[in-house]
Design a protein around this motif. Structure first.
Motif, PDB file in Angstrom:
ATOM      1  N   ALA A 157       0.995  -1.176   0.007  1.00  0.00           N
ATOM      2  CA  ALA A 157       0.010   0.088   0.022  1.00  0.00           C
ATOM      3  C   ALA A 157       0.866   1.377  -0.050  1.00  0.00           C
ATOM      4  O   ALA A 157       0.577   2.188  -0.812  1.00  0.00           O
ATOM      5  CB  ALA A 157      -0.908  -0.078   1.190  1.00  0.00           C
ATOM      6  N   LYS A 158       1.923   1.197   0.645  1.00  0.00           N
ATOM      7  CA  LYS A 158       2.816   2.340   0.730  1.00  0.00           C
ATOM      8  C   LYS A 158       3.579   2.520  -0.486  1.00  0.00           C
ATOM      9  O   LYS A 158       3.739   3.763  -0.795  1.00  0.00           O
ATOM     10  CB  LYS A 158       3.812   2.278   1.725  1.00  0.00           C
ATOM     11  N   LYS A 159       3.835   1.558  -1.218  1.00  0.00           N
ATOM     12  CA  LYS A 159       4.566   1.482  -2.486  1.00  0.00           C
ATOM     13  C   LYS A 159       3.648   2.266  -3.431  1.00  0.00           C
ATOM     14  O   LYS A 159       3.997   3.200  -4.444  1.00  0.00           O
ATOM     15  CB  LYS A 159       5.124   0.286  -3.031  1.00  0.00           C
ATOM     16  N   VAL A 160       2.414   1.738  -3.462  1.00  0.00           N
ATOM     17  CA  VAL A 160       1.400   2.216  -4.604  1.00  0.00           C
ATOM     18  C   VAL A 160       1.020   3.686  -4.336  1.00  0.00           C
ATOM     19  O   VAL A 160       0.813   4.295  -5.430  1.00  0.00           O
ATOM     20  CB  VAL A 160       0.184   1.142  -4.477  1.00  0.00           C
ATOM     21  N   GLN A 161       1.184   4.107  -2.969  1.00  0.00           N
ATOM     22  CA  GLN A 161       0.639   5.438  -2.811  1.00  0.00           C
ATOM     23  C   GLN A 161       1.856   6.403  -3.306  1.00  0.00           C
ATOM     24  O   GLN A 161       1.450   7.275  -3.607  1.00  0.00           O
ATOM     25  CB  GLN A 161       0.514   5.849  -1.147  1.00  0.00           C
ATOM     26  N   LEU A 162       2.864   6.093  -3.372  1.00  0.00           N
ATOM     27  CA  LEU A 162       3.964   6.765  -3.855  1.00  0.00           C
ATOM     28  C   LEU A 162       4.011   7.027  -5.182  1.00  0.00           C
ATOM     29  O   LEU A 162       3.914   8.133  -5.852  1.00  0.00           O
ATOM     30  CB  LEU A 162       5.435   6.183  -3.506  1.00  0.00           C
ATOM     31  N   TYR A 163       3.453   5.756  -5.885  1.00  0.00           N
ATOM     32  CA  TYR A 163       3.383   5.921  -7.455  1.00  0.00           C
ATOM     33  C   TYR A 163       1.947   6.762  -7.703  1.00  0.00           C
ATOM     34  O   TYR A 163       1.925   7.626  -8.871  1.00  0.00           O
ATOM     35  CB  TYR A 163       2.925   4.484  -8.021  1.00  0.00           C
ATOM     36  N   ILE A 164       0.838   6.677  -6.765  1.00  0.00           N
ATOM     37  CA  ILE A 164      -0.317   7.533  -7.051  1.00  0.00           C
ATOM     38  C   ILE A 164      -0.052   9.136  -6.786  1.00  0.00           C
ATOM     39  O   ILE A 164      -0.283   9.804  -7.859  1.00  0.00           O
ATOM     40  CB  ILE A 164      -1.266   7.093  -6.041  1.00  0.00           C
ATOM     41  N   ILE A 165       0.767   9.396  -5.956  1.00  0.00           N
ATOM     42  CA  ILE A 165       1.317  10.733  -5.614  1.00  0.00           C
ATOM     43  C   ILE A 165       2.044  11.186  -6.973  1.00  0.00           C
ATOM     44  O   ILE A 165       1.869  12.376  -7.561  1.00  0.00           O
ATOM     45  CB  ILE A 165       2.007  10.868  -4.391  1.00  0.00           C
ATOM     46  N   PHE A 166       2.922  10.525  -7.396  1.00  0.00           N
ATOM     47  CA  PHE A 166       3.754  10.808  -8.639  1.00  0.00           C
ATOM     48  C   PHE A 166       2.891  10.934  -9.647  1.00  0.00           C
ATOM     49  O   PHE A 166       3.180  11.890 -10.485  1.00  0.00           O
ATOM     50  CB  PHE A 166       4.799   9.724  -8.842  1.00  0.00           C
ATOM     51  N   PHE A 167       2.193  10.006 -10.129  1.00  0.00           N
ATOM     52  CA  PHE A 167       1.222  10.163 -11.341  1.00  0.00           C
ATOM     53  C   PHE A 167       0.399  11.471 -11.394  1.00  0.00           C
ATOM     54  O   PHE A 167       0.007  11.812 -12.354  1.00  0.00           O
ATOM     55  CB  PHE A 167       0.701   8.830 -11.735  1.00  0.00           C
TER      56      PHE A 167
END
Length: 298
Positions: free
Chosen positions: A27-37
């Protein structure tokens, strides 16, 4: 959106079978990608607007003179006007309105696409948890406890299958058509970039292609992981189980032989094969567009 909200609640619900160990880190890894995108989307909207207003106005004026058009230059998107000039404040009003509409339309859609990938990662966390539970079955010595634990694993498996089917239904409604229109969209935007070297087109085609990749990546992950559940038995002490328990395991393995897919519209599935087909088709369309443009000039 209410259906998606209920779907997110079902996917993240861990009250019945426990919290998967890998859910938190994923979940933490995906949240970083979401913020970046999402940040890329907001930056792209601003850059697209500024490039259209200040950099592409020269090309716009040139096209107006060549073809006798009345398109107003210095706008975010193509804007037809019945007169040769437009009031400055009215022009700023239309520009602000276009930027507002783009900002309202694009980021939420991008968030939903990224959420599809987030759902896939969460479901995979549950599948990995299920695999560990299957392995634990053969660590239990008492037969009746083994059967009870296996029954619980099968219930978990059925719940995961149901969640994926519901998720597939909603995804098919929102993004299923991407399999049929993505190649055309990517080829047209790329042709625009090659023809007038538009910065906005470059930003657009990159973001759109990444979005398609996320859909195909999510479908491929679900397809692989739902099929690989049966590998948990190979990595366990299945040879110590009783014949009665092995009969039940056969049905689980048979169900895993039919992997789950993320379906597209009107046919096909989202996976890496679809991604390669979309890219190849987009390249074919782009070649056709460039050849037609050269023929028209001649």
């Amino acid at each position: 959106m209410r259906t998606w909200s209920n779907l997110f609640l079902d996917i993240t619900n861990t009250s019945k079978f426990g919290i998967p160990p890998n859910m938190g880190p994923k979940a933490k890894k995906v949240q970083l990608y979401i913020i970046f995108f999402i940040a890329y989307c907001n930056w792209g909207v601003c850059t697209y607007a500024l490039a259209s207003i200040f950099l592409e106005s020269v090309t716009c004026e040139k096209i107006n003179k060549e073809k006798g058009l009345h398109e107003i230059c210095g706008m975010v998107t193509p804007f037809w006007w019945p007169y040769d000039t437009i009031d400055f404040y009215l022009k700023m009003f239309f520009n602000a309105y276009e930027i507002l509409c783009i900002g309202i339309y694009i980021p939420p859609g991008v968030s939903l696409i990224v959420s599809v990938w987030e759902c896939a990662e969460t479901i995979i966390s549950k599948i990995e948890h299920l695999k560990e539970m299957f392995k634990e079955t053969f660590e239990i010595e008492e037969l009746h406890l083994q059967q009870a634990h296996l029954r619980r694993c099968i219930q978990y498996h059925q719940e995961i299958i149901k969640i994926i089917q519901n998720w597939n239904t909603e995804n098919k409604k929102c993004f299923g058509q991407c399999s049929s229109i993505s190649a055309i969209t990517i080829s047209l935007i790329t042709a625009q970039f090659l023809r007038i070297h538009s910065i906005g087109a470059l930003i657009h085609v990159f973001g759109y292609t990444v979005g398609v990749f996320m859909l195909c990546k999510a479908g491929q992950m679900i397809q692989d992981e739902s099929y690989n559940i049966q590998d948990a038995f190979l990595d366990s002490k299945w040879y110590t189980a009783s014949p009665k328990l092995l009969k039940d395991i056969k049905f689980v393995i048979l169900r895993c032989q039919k992997p789950l897919y993320l379906q597209a519209v009107p046919f096909g599935t989202f996976n890496f094969n679809s991604l390669i087909m979309i890219i190849k088709t987009a390249y074919s369309y782009l070649t056709l567009i460039n050849n037609e443009s050269k023929y028209t000039k001649i």
